[in-house]
Enzyme design. Structure first.
Site, PDB file in Angstrom:
ATOM      1  N   ASP A 139       1.230  -1.186   0.006  1.00 32.11           N
ATOM      2  CA  ASP A 139       0.355   0.220  -0.614  1.00 32.11           C
ATOM      3  C   ASP A 139       0.522   1.153  -0.342  1.00 32.11           C
ATOM      4  OD1 ASP A 139       0.813   0.325   2.520  1.00 32.11           O
ATOM      5  OD2 ASP A 139      -1.027   0.534   3.666  1.00 32.11           O
ATOM      6  N   HIS A 140       0.352   2.322   0.161  1.00 33.38           N
ATOM      7  CA  HIS A 140       0.879   3.476   0.238  1.00 33.38           C
ATOM      8  C   HIS A 140       2.281   3.638   1.042  1.00 33.38           C
ATOM      9  CE1 HIS A 140      -2.322   3.979   2.558  1.00 33.38           C
ATOM     10  NE2 HIS A 140      -1.577   5.319   3.345  1.00 33.38           N
ATOM     11  N   CYS A 194       3.054  -3.336   3.910  1.00 37.32           N
ATOM     12  CA  CYS A 194       2.193  -2.228   4.072  1.00 37.32           C
ATOM     13  C   CYS A 194       3.091  -1.448   5.568  1.00 37.32           C
ATOM     14  CB  CYS A 194       0.802  -1.992   4.519  1.00 37.32           C
ATOM     15  SG  CYS A 194       0.292  -3.773   5.976  1.00 37.32           S
ATOM     16  N   GLY A 235      -2.555  -5.407   8.153  1.00 36.99           N
ATOM     17  CA  GLY A 235      -3.850  -5.343   7.900  1.00 36.99           C
ATOM     18  C   GLY A 235      -3.647  -5.999   6.265  1.00 36.99           C
ATOM     19  N   HIS A 290       9.105 -23.719   8.954  1.00 36.75           N
ATOM     20  CA  HIS A 290       8.270 -24.651  10.184  1.00 36.75           C
ATOM     21  C   HIS A 290       6.962 -24.497   9.636  1.00 36.75           C
ATOM     22  CE1 HIS A 290      11.027 -24.341  13.715  1.00 36.75           C
ATOM     23  NE2 HIS A 290      11.250 -25.143  12.684  1.00 36.75           N
ATOM     24  N   ASN A 291       6.357 -23.756   8.606  1.00 37.62           N
ATOM     25  CA  ASN A 291       5.740 -22.749   7.889  1.00 37.62           C
ATOM     26  C   ASN A 291       5.141 -22.863   6.450  1.00 37.62           C
ATOM     27  OD1 ASN A 291       5.672 -20.705  10.672  1.00 37.62           O
ATOM     28  ND2 ASN A 291       4.024 -22.455  11.390  1.00 37.62           N
ATOM     29  N   ARG A 319       0.442 -30.147  10.601  1.00 36.35           N
ATOM     30  CA  ARG A 319      -0.088 -28.923  11.089  1.00 36.35           C
ATOM     31  C   ARG A 319      -0.302 -27.890   9.945  1.00 36.35           C
ATOM     32  NH1 ARG A 319       5.867 -29.046  14.610  1.00 36.35           N
ATOM     33  NH2 ARG A 319       4.222 -29.719  16.288  1.00 36.35           N
TER      34      ARG A 319
END
Length: 144
Positions: free
Chosen positions: A9-10, A66, A71, A99-100, A137
């Site tokens: 975003d800006h 951002c 957000g 891990h993710n 997971r």
């Protein structure tokens, strides 16, 4: 390496442009989903197209920025196959990948330096997913 998707975003525009420059210097292709200025705008307008492109395999991974990172991260994670990780330090970035299996790196443009951004970016791009016990997971994340 596949084309990396970028959006902001800006509040994240200047950091996104810096990251885009770093990628170009390293001959890593990127696709910019906007925004294209510091004029006030709404992060979902850029996060959703990036998420759709990552899900479709058009770009991989994604990088989104951002002001706080919150957000844009929340928006990205509304997509079933997106694992956007808000990373403000190198170790968290590496763990998000290891891990993710994060597929979008989110950075808080107003709260990190350019030097920190490079370390976070490098950790994200160079850390492989470990799989194994972590896959169980990750398989539970999508809403079915």
């Amino acid at each position: 390496m596949k084309t990396i998707g970028l959006c902001s975003d800006h509040a994240g525009f200047e950091m996104k442009e810096f990251v885009k420059q770093i990628l170009a210097e390293r001959n890593i292709p990127s696709k910019d989903f906007g925004t294209y200025s510091t004029d006030s705008c709404d992060y979902p307008d850029y996060a959703h197209p990036l998420a759709l492109a990552v899900e479709a395999g058009e770009v991989y991974p994604g990088i989104a920025i951002c002001g706080s990172g919150n957000g844009i991260s929340m928006t990205l994670n509304k997509h079933q196959h997106i694992r956007a990780a808000l990373c403000w330090m190198e170790e968290i970035s590496a763990l998000a990948r290891a891990h993710n299996d994060a597929n979008i790196l989110v950075m808080p443009g107003r709260f990190i330096t350019k030097e920190e951004a490079v370390k976070i970016l490098d950790a994200f791009l160079s850390t492989p997913y470990e799989g194994g016990r972590h896959q169980r997971r990750i398989d539970k994340i999508p809403v079915k």
